[in-house]
Structure formats: C-alpha cells, structure tokens
Design a protein around this motif. Structure first.
Motif, PDB file in Angstrom:
ATOM      1  N   ASN A  42       0.820  -1.202   0.000  1.00 55.97           N
ATOM      2  CA  ASN A  42       0.000   0.000   0.000  1.00 55.97           C
ATOM      3  C   ASN A  42       0.860   1.261   0.000  1.00 55.97           C
ATOM      4  OD1 ASN A  42      -2.376   1.412  -0.006  1.00 55.97           O
ATOM      5  ND2 ASN A  42      -2.657   1.298   2.197  1.00 55.97           N
ATOM      6  N   LYS A  43       1.894   1.290   0.797  1.00 52.39           N
ATOM      7  CA  LYS A  43       2.770   2.465   0.891  1.00 52.39           C
ATOM      8  C   LYS A  43       3.520   2.692  -0.415  1.00 52.39           C
ATOM      9  CE  LYS A  43       6.760   4.220   3.363  1.00 52.39           C
ATOM     10  NZ  LYS A  43       7.815   3.887   4.305  1.00 52.39           N
ATOM     11  N   SER A  44       4.059   1.639  -0.985  1.00 57.39           N
ATOM     12  CA  SER A  44       4.856   1.802  -2.205  1.00 57.39           C
ATOM     13  C   SER A  44       4.004   2.231  -3.390  1.00 57.39           C
ATOM     14  CB  SER A  44       5.610   0.515  -2.530  1.00 57.39           C
ATOM     15  OG  SER A  44       4.719  -0.517  -2.865  1.00 57.39           O
ATOM     16  N   ASN A  45       2.772   1.746  -3.493  1.00 55.43           N
ATOM     17  CA  ASN A  45       1.914   2.139  -4.606  1.00 55.43           C
ATOM     18  C   ASN A  45       1.523   3.608  -4.534  1.00 55.43           C
ATOM     19  OD1 ASN A  45       1.917  -0.331  -5.838  1.00 55.43           O
ATOM     20  ND2 ASN A  45       0.018  -1.013  -4.904  1.00 55.43           N
ATOM     21  N   HIS A  46       1.238   4.098  -3.342  1.00 55.61           N
ATOM     22  CA  HIS A  46       0.832   5.492  -3.178  1.00 55.61           C
ATOM     23  C   HIS A  46       1.971   6.437  -3.567  1.00 55.61           C
ATOM     24  CE1 HIS A  46      -1.104   9.046  -1.646  1.00 55.61           C
ATOM     25  NE2 HIS A  46      -0.061   9.287  -0.862  1.00 55.61           N
ATOM     26  N   ASN A  47       3.163   6.178  -3.056  1.00 58.82           N
ATOM     27  CA  ASN A  47       4.307   7.033  -3.352  1.00 58.82           C
ATOM     28  C   ASN A  47       4.681   6.977  -4.829  1.00 58.82           C
ATOM     29  OD1 ASN A  47       4.452   7.716  -0.667  1.00 58.82           O
ATOM     30  ND2 ASN A  47       6.063   6.263  -0.192  1.00 58.82           N
ATOM     31  N   GLN A  82       2.718   6.362  -7.453  1.00 57.49           N
ATOM     32  CA  GLN A  82       1.728   7.085  -8.259  1.00 57.49           C
ATOM     33  C   GLN A  82       1.973   8.589  -8.202  1.00 57.49           C
ATOM     34  OE1 GLN A  82       0.522   4.879 -10.359  1.00 57.49           O
ATOM     35  NE2 GLN A  82      -1.502   5.756 -10.122  1.00 57.49           N
ATOM     36  N   GLU A  83       2.211   9.108  -7.014  1.00 60.13           N
ATOM     37  CA  GLU A  83       2.435  10.545  -6.846  1.00 60.13           C
ATOM     38  C   GLU A  83       3.689  10.995  -7.603  1.00 60.13           C
ATOM     39  OE1 GLU A  83       2.945  13.804  -3.246  1.00 60.13           O
ATOM     40  OE2 GLU A  83       2.546  11.707  -2.769  1.00 60.13           O
TER      41      GLU A  83
END
Length: 83
Positions: free
Chosen positions: A64-69, A71-72
């Motif tokens: 979850n953390k790696s996908n959010h960062n 994408q941004e």
C-alpha cells in the motif's frame, strides 16, 4: 534535514527520487517475498493463527505504501515532462 513534499522538489531532485524509488521497490519485493514464504510455511505446518496474520499485515502495508508514493511521483514526472 526535513522531508519536503514531492511537489516542492526541483527537477534534478525528482529524478534522484525516482531512482531511489526503483531501488526501494526492489527491496520491498524481496521483503514481500520473504513474508509470503513465512505465510506459506505457516499454512503448510497447519499453524494458521495470529502469527500468520502479522506477516500478512506487514506485506499489505508495504504494498500500500509503495503504490501510493509511486503514483504521486509518476504524476509529477509526467507533469514536468521528465520521463
């Protein structure tokens, strides 16, 4: 040094951050694989319980953390035509 938002970084710093993100994603993949191995071992040994849920939760948080960062960062690179 304080953490700055990605939108406040210069173009050069954004490219360096993208390089770091790539190495971090490789490390996350290794950790997720290790945690998946622990889960599979636990299920095979018929010890499905609380100790199986801990690695499952940690793997979820890593993904979850790696996908959010990611994408941004990709959105900012596209905005600035750096990629």
């Amino acid at each position: 040094m304080t953490e700055r938002k990605l939108s406040e970084l210069t173009d050069k710093e954004l490219l360096q951050e993208a390089k770091k993100m790539k190495s971090n994603s490789i490390m996350n993949a290794v950790l997720i694989g290790f945690l998946a191995g622990i889960i599979i071992y636990s299920v095979v040994k018929n010890t499905l319980g609380f100790l199986t849920l801990i690695p499952l939760f940690l793997a979820y948080k890593l993904v979850n953390k790696s996908n959010h960062n990611k994408q941004e960062l990709e959105n900012l690179l596209k905005e600035r035509n750096l990629k």
